[in-house]
Design a protein around this motif. Structure first.
Motif, short mmCIF file in Angstrom:
data_model
loop_
_atom_site.label_atom_id
_atom_site.label_comp_id
_atom_site.label_asym_id
_atom_site.label_seq_id
_atom_site.Cartn_x
_atom_site.Cartn_y
_atom_site.Cartn_z
N SER A 1 0.82 -1.21 0.00
CA SER A 1 0.00 0.00 0.00
C SER A 1 0.85 1.25 0.00
N LEU A 2 2.11 1.13 0.40
CA LEU A 2 2.96 2.31 0.46
C LEU A 2 3.40 2.77 -0.92
N ILE A 3 3.36 1.90 -1.91
CA ILE A 3 3.80 2.28 -3.24
C ILE A 3 2.65 2.09 -4.22
N GLY A 4 1.47 2.41 -3.79
CA GLY A 4 0.32 2.37 -4.68
C GLY A 4 -0.06 0.98 -5.11
N GLY A 5 0.33 -0.02 -4.35
CA GLY A 5 0.04 -1.39 -4.74
C GLY A 5 -1.32 -1.83 -4.28
N GLY A 6 -1.53 -3.07 -4.33
CA GLY A 6 -2.77 -3.69 -3.89
C GLY A 6 -2.49 -5.16 -3.80
N ASP A 7 -3.33 -5.95 -4.46
CA ASP A 7 -3.11 -7.38 -4.47
C ASP A 7 -2.25 -7.81 -5.64
N ASP A 8 -1.87 -6.88 -6.50
CA ASP A 8 -1.10 -7.23 -7.67
C ASP A 8 0.27 -7.76 -7.26
N THR A 9 0.65 -8.89 -7.85
CA THR A 9 1.89 -9.55 -7.47
C THR A 9 3.10 -8.69 -7.77
N THR A 10 3.14 -8.07 -8.95
CA THR A 10 4.31 -7.27 -9.32
C THR A 10 4.46 -6.05 -8.43
N GLU A 11 3.35 -5.43 -8.04
CA GLU A 11 3.43 -4.29 -7.14
C GLU A 11 3.98 -4.72 -5.79
N SER A 12 3.52 -5.85 -5.28
CA SER A 12 4.02 -6.34 -4.02
C SER A 12 5.51 -6.68 -4.11
N ALA A 13 5.91 -7.28 -5.24
CA ALA A 13 7.33 -7.61 -5.42
C ALA A 13 8.18 -6.34 -5.48
N LYS A 14 7.67 -5.30 -6.14
CA LYS A 14 8.43 -4.04 -6.20
C LYS A 14 8.56 -3.43 -4.81
N THR A 15 7.55 -3.56 -3.98
CA THR A 15 7.60 -3.05 -2.63
C THR A 15 8.67 -3.78 -1.81
N HIS A 16 8.70 -5.10 -1.93
CA HIS A 16 9.72 -5.88 -1.23
C HIS A 16 11.13 -5.47 -1.70
N ALA A 17 11.27 -5.28 -3.01
CA ALA A 17 12.59 -4.90 -3.55
C ALA A 17 13.02 -3.53 -3.03
N ASP A 18 12.09 -2.58 -3.01
CA ASP A 18 12.42 -1.25 -2.49
C ASP A 18 12.78 -1.32 -1.01
N PHE A 19 12.07 -2.15 -0.27
CA PHE A 19 12.38 -2.32 1.15
C PHE A 19 13.83 -2.79 1.32
N LEU A 20 14.24 -3.79 0.55
CA LEU A 20 15.59 -4.33 0.67
C LEU A 20 16.63 -3.34 0.18
N LEU A 21 16.33 -2.60 -0.89
CA LEU A 21 17.29 -1.61 -1.40
C LEU A 21 17.57 -0.54 -0.36
N HIS A 22 16.52 0.01 0.23
CA HIS A 22 16.72 1.08 1.21
C HIS A 22 17.25 0.54 2.53
N LEU A 23 17.00 -0.72 2.82
CA LEU A 23 17.64 -1.33 3.98
C LEU A 23 19.15 -1.36 3.77
N GLY A 24 19.59 -1.74 2.57
CA GLY A 24 21.02 -1.74 2.28
C GLY A 24 21.63 -0.36 2.39
N LEU A 25 20.93 0.66 1.91
CA LEU A 25 21.43 2.03 2.02
C LEU A 25 21.52 2.47 3.48
N SER A 26 20.54 2.09 4.29
CA SER A 26 20.60 2.44 5.71
C SER A 26 21.74 1.73 6.42
N LEU A 27 22.06 0.49 5.99
CA LEU A 27 23.20 -0.22 6.56
C LEU A 27 24.51 0.51 6.26
#
Length: 614
Positions: free
Chosen positions: A234-260
């Motif tokens: 829901s944070l990136i305009g997603g919903g139940d769509d699989t690709t939107e959820s996958a993009k959200t997970h990817a963004d989460f991991l990318l910014h986690l790496g940057l915070s590390l």
């Protein structure tokens, strides 16, 4: 009367275009059908009539013949008019159908993106439109999956870069602190992961209505301690769509790496004297309080300084920070500077000599220049990937991705070369530390404008970034700030210079490709050296100063209170004995396994002495 009578004209004639056409109607409108048509035969006897036509009088058979001629001529003219009208009507209907199809496709896309509330497509009534929409959906899904793979790749490279920073720091500390440095870095990374999952991601990319209401713009307000990652969509305009959820997970991991990466910057600076509690405290305030707020302000679409929207922008432009010159490098360096000033330098880093009026810098033997160089190369190689994959839409911004990588290469190489030249000029030595540190300083310098500057601009930015790195390190030595890994000058001075110079060298064409097409025309958001005016420079400088003020104030207050109340430094006796000896089971040492395996062979070399040193 005529033997054949023309058929009646259509009773319904389109005298105007469709009621709703998305584009202007054709310039040539169909002519109306004839309003009079010879549908009845004359109700009279021509033999009893007399008529004058063109000065000639006709009676009887002659008059009948004249009527036949005129009647056939009228019929032919009428048939011709009807044919023309039918042709025009067919053309009109064909164009109306085309315009309707295009309007419905456009309407469907806008309706899908929820940007046109009154648009109600009727896909079930138009099989062609349904096929077009299905094709577009499939293409969009493939593009999104490519973006997901690219983002995940960038995230994985960030975790490899974390190992590079650790290897570099281990190579720069003394042999008595190797184990301590490794343990501190691992614990800091572990805590940073928990901080990002619990509060960081929600603060950085949670809901914020700043563009609409003007309120907030500093932090997100939801999704803390998320136990279901599908909720993050829901944070990136997603919903139940699989690709939107996958993009959200990817963004989460990318910014986690940057915070590390950001949380690990102070670890190298504070090595060999800061306690584990103090080091963990620095990672905590970065991961929970400082980094998420800075990331939200600059990178979230609803953030105060964000350039990723079209309205309510800072100075009508927003702060450009593509890969984290401000969010990652400057933020981490400011926290490291505050901590280094508060807990003071390493033991005997500066000492008073009998013939000197002020403390003299004492060199510290580093453990391994090879480890340091190895870490620098890893950081440099991974920075190429992370710089490219920080571009938000990989498939839509292919030219921007390539430009970011090329600019990173040029800037990093120029910065390393410049740092070595300045070091040799002032000291007569070509230092491996300056070569590796200058290369990483180049990645910090170009991180802001990698997507919007030209190669020529990247070259100049690398030259200035190398000078900033060297002069920044010299300044820290002058004011006796002990920065073991050169992180403050490498990330902080170079990062700030890169943020500001983006406002000088942002190319109009590159800026147009990276952001909204018309912004740089309206507000002059491109570089001052490209006749863009001072707006971009002021915006970038304002962003840099805000990051320094916020991160510096929070970290100074927290570190100062903690150090006064508890203490953030190991006791002097423990520092004298060595941290690894006191806390980690002894210093790192190596024994010759070959010598032990074949002592007789080495007895001949050692002159008969086969004893081994422990």
């Amino acid at each position: 009367s005529p033997t054949s009578v023309p058929v009646p004209a259509p009773t319904s004639v389109p005298t105007s275009g469709p009621s709703s056409v998305p584009t202007p109607a054709p310039s040539s409108l169909p002519i109306p059908a004839p309003t009079l048509s010879p549908t009845d035969t004359p109700d009279c006897d021509a033999s009893l009539m007399t008529a004058t036509f063109d000065g000639t009088t006709y009676t009887g058979a002659n008059l009948q013949f004249l009527i036949e001629i005129l009647w056939n001529s009228t019929k032919a003219e009428y048939d011709n008019v009807v044919e023309r009208w039918e042709n025009e009507r067919e053309m009109w209907e064909s164009e109306e159908t085309y315009l309707s199809d295009m309007n419905e496709i456009k309407c469907g896309l806008e309706y899908k993106n929820s940007s046109l509330g009154n648009c109600k497509p009727h896909w079930e009534k138009d099989s062609m439109s349904e096929k077009v929409l299905t094709t577009l959906k499939i293409a969009e899904s493939y593009n999104r999956m490519i973006d997901v793979v690219a983002t995940l790749t960038g995230a994985l490279f960030l975790y490899v870069a974390k190992f590079g920073y650790l290897a570099r720091t281990v190579g720069m500390v003394t042999v008595s602190s190797i184990k301590t440095t490794i343990v501190f870095d691992i614990l800091t990374s572990s805590l940073a992961v928990l901080a990002w999952w619990s509060f960081g991601y929600g603060l950085a990319f949670g809901k914020d209505n700043y563009p609409e209401s003007g309120d907030n713009g500093l932090y997100g307000g939801d999704n803390f301690f998320s136990t279901n990652f599908n909720d993050l969509s829901s944070l990136i305009g997603g919903g139940d769509d699989t690709t939107e959820s996958a993009k959200t997970h990817a963004d989460f991991l990318l910014h986690l790496g940057l915070s590390l990466i950001c949380a690990g910057i102070p670890v190298g600076t504070l090595a060999e004297r800061a306690t584990i509690q103090f080091t963990i405290l620095s990672a905590t305030i970065i991961g929970v309080v400082i980094y998420p707020v800075v990331a939200h302000v600059l990178w979230d679409e609803n953030g105060w300084f964000s350039p990723y929207r079209e309205k309510k922008l800072l100075f009508d432009c927003g702060v450009v920070d593509t890969a984290g010159a401000g969010v990652v490098h400057t933020t981490g360096a400011v926290v490291a500077l505050a901590a280094a000033v508060i807990i003071d330098a390493r033991r005997e880093r500066w000492t008073m000599n009998e013939d000197s009026a002020k403390p003299v810098l004492q060199p510290k033997p580093q453990y391994s220049p090879a480890f340091e160089a190895f870490g620098c190369v890893i950081v440099f190689m991974t920075s190429l990937a992370t710089t490219a994959f920080c571009v938000r839409e990989f498939t839509d911004d292919g030219a921007t991705v390539g430009r970011a990588i090329i600019n990173n290469l040029i800037c990093s190489g120029t910065s390393a070369f410049t740092a070595c030249i300045f070091g040799h000029y002032y000291t007569g030595v070509v230092s491996p530390q300056l070569a590796g540190g200058g290369m990483i300083a180049g990645t910090a310098t170009i991180a802001s404008g990698c997507a919007v500057v030209t190669p020529e601009g990247a070259f100049i930015m690398g030259f200035v970034g190398g000078i900033a790195y060297y002069m920044g390190g010299a300044l820290l030595i002058t004011i006796r700030v002990d920065d073991v890994s050169h992180a403050i000058s490498m990330h902080g001075f170079a990062g700030v210079v890169g943020l500001i110079m983006t406002g000088l060298f942002a190319d109009p064409v590159s800026y147009e490709q990276a952001f909204y097409d018309t912004r740089y025309y309206d507000s002059g958001c491109y570089g001052m050296f490209y006749n863009g005016g001072p707006t971009a420079v002021l915006t970038q400088s304002y962003g840099a100063m805000t990051i320094i003020a916020y991160a510096g104030t929070i970290s100074t207050l927290v570190f100062g209170i903690y150090h006064l109340a508890i203490g953030g430094r190991f006791p002097e006796k423990m520092l004298e004995q060595g941290l690894d000896s006191c806390r980690m089971g002894g210093e790192t040492s190596y024994t010759s396994t070959t010598h032990k395996h074949d002592p007789l062979k080495y007895a001949k070399i050692d002159g008969g002495n086969t004893e081994q040193d422990d």
